[in-house]
Scaffold this active site. Structure first.
Site, short mmCIF file in Angstrom:
data_model
loop_
_atom_site.label_atom_id
_atom_site.label_comp_id
_atom_site.label_asym_id
_atom_site.label_seq_id
_atom_site.Cartn_x
_atom_site.Cartn_y
_atom_site.Cartn_z
N ILE A 20 2.05 2.00 -1.89
CA ILE A 20 0.60 2.19 -1.86
C ILE A 20 0.19 3.10 -0.70
CG2 ILE A 20 -1.59 1.00 -1.42
CD1 ILE A 20 -0.50 -1.36 -3.06
N TYR A 161 2.33 -15.81 3.71
CA TYR A 161 1.71 -14.54 3.33
C TYR A 161 0.23 -14.76 2.98
CZ TYR A 161 0.89 -10.20 0.76
OH TYR A 161 0.38 -9.00 0.33
#
Length: 251
Positions: A20, A161
Site C-alpha cells: 500500500i 494488532y
C-alpha cells in the site's frame, strides 16, 4: 500533475512493489508531490528502481531504511526529510507491525512489539510533524493514519494488532481537534482487506465472495482515497475514520 506541486510528503512503509505504501507514493507523486518514503527489510535493488520511477514523474524523491520500533524514529525521519527535501506538509503513517496471536499465546513481548510500531511511532510522528509545521509557519497540512476496520468487527487471533490499531482511531479523533487551528487535518483510512503482500491464493479465495463488487481491494484503491485526503479538496474533512472497503461483508 500540478495539483499539489511543491508539496512534500512523508510516507512510511513503502517496502515492496505491491504494498500500500508504494501505491500511495505513486499516487501522490502523480499529483506533483515530492516524496520521502521509509522502508524496512526491502530489496535494495528494487528501492533504487522505485526511487527512479518516482523521480521520472518530475518530483523529488528521497528514502531511508529505518526500524520504526526505534524510540527515536519520529525525530530521525523528520530531521532527515527536512535536510534532504524541506519541511513536509503531508504525513502518511502507513507502516504497521502485525503478528498472529490469540489469548493462548499473547504475552508482554508481543504487545510491546506492536505498541512500538503501531502506536508510539505513529503518535510521535504526528506530533513532531505538527510542531515542525507550526514552526515553519505553513498554512495547510495533512496527517493521514491507517487503521484496519477493528472498530467494525472482531479480528480473531490478532489481539495485539487490533488493540494498537484501535488506539490510532481514538488518537486521530482527538489530535484532529488540537491541530485544526493550525490548518492541519487529521484523518484515518481503513482500506479493508487489500490484495497486497500478505495475501495468498487461499486467502483470496476465502475473501472474494465477501466483496459484492466481485473483486478484492487493491493498493491503488487505497491510494486514491489518500490522494483525495491529501488534496485541497479535502480541507473541510478532519477527525474522520474513513472506511473504504468496497462493501466488504463481515461474518
Amino acid at each position: 500533475m500540478s495539483k499539489m506541486q511543491h508539496k512534500i510528503a512523508i510516507i512510511t512503509g513503502a517496502s515492496h512493489p505491491r504494498d500500500i505504501g508504494t501505491a500511495i507514493c505513486r499516487r501522490l507523486a502523480a499529483d506533483g508531490v515530492s516524496i520521502f518514503f521509509t522502508h524496512w527489510h526491502a530489496d535494495r535493488n528494487w528501492i533504487g528502481e522505485f526511487k527512479q520511477e518516482i523521480l521520472s514523474m518530475g518530483v523529488s524523491c528521497e528514502e531511508m531504511t529505518f526500524d520504526l520500533s526505534d524510540s527515536q524514529a519520529a525525530q530521525t525521519i523528520l530531521q532527515t526529510a527536512v535536510e534532504q527535501l524541506g519541511v513536509p506538509s503531508i504525513l502518511v503513517n502507513n507502516a504497521a507491525h502485525s503478528a498472529q496471536d490469540g489469548y493462548l499465546v499473547l504475552d508482554a513481548q508481543t504487545l510491546d512489539e506492536h505498541y512500538a510500531v503501531n502506536m508510539r511511532s505513529t503518535f510521535l510522528l504526528c506530533v513532531e510533524f505538527a510542531r515542525l509545521f507550526e514552526k515553519a509557519n505553513l498554512i495547510s497540512g495533512r496527517i493521514i493514519n491507517m487503521t484496519s476496520g477493528q472498530d467494525l468487527g472482531p479480528m480473531m487471533g490478532e489481539l495485539a494488532y487490533v488493540a494498537t490499531k484501535g488506539a490510532i482511531s481514538a488518537f486521530t479523533r482527538s489530535l484532529a481537534q488540537e491541530l485544526a487551528p493550525l490548518g492541519i487535518t487529521v484523518n484515518a483510512v481503513n482500506p479493508g482487506p487489500t490484495d497486497s503482500t500478505w495475501m495468498n491464493d487461499e486467502i483470496r479465495g476465502y475473501l472474494l465472495p465477501k466483496f459484492p463488487k466481485g473483486r478484492l481491494g487493491t493498493p491503488e484503491d487505497v491510494a486514491k482515497v489518500i490522494g483525495f485526503l491529501a488534496s485541497d479538496e479535502a480541507t473541510w474533512i478532519t477527525g474522520q475514520i474513513i472506511h473504504s472497503e468496497g462493501g466488504f461483508l463481515r461474518g
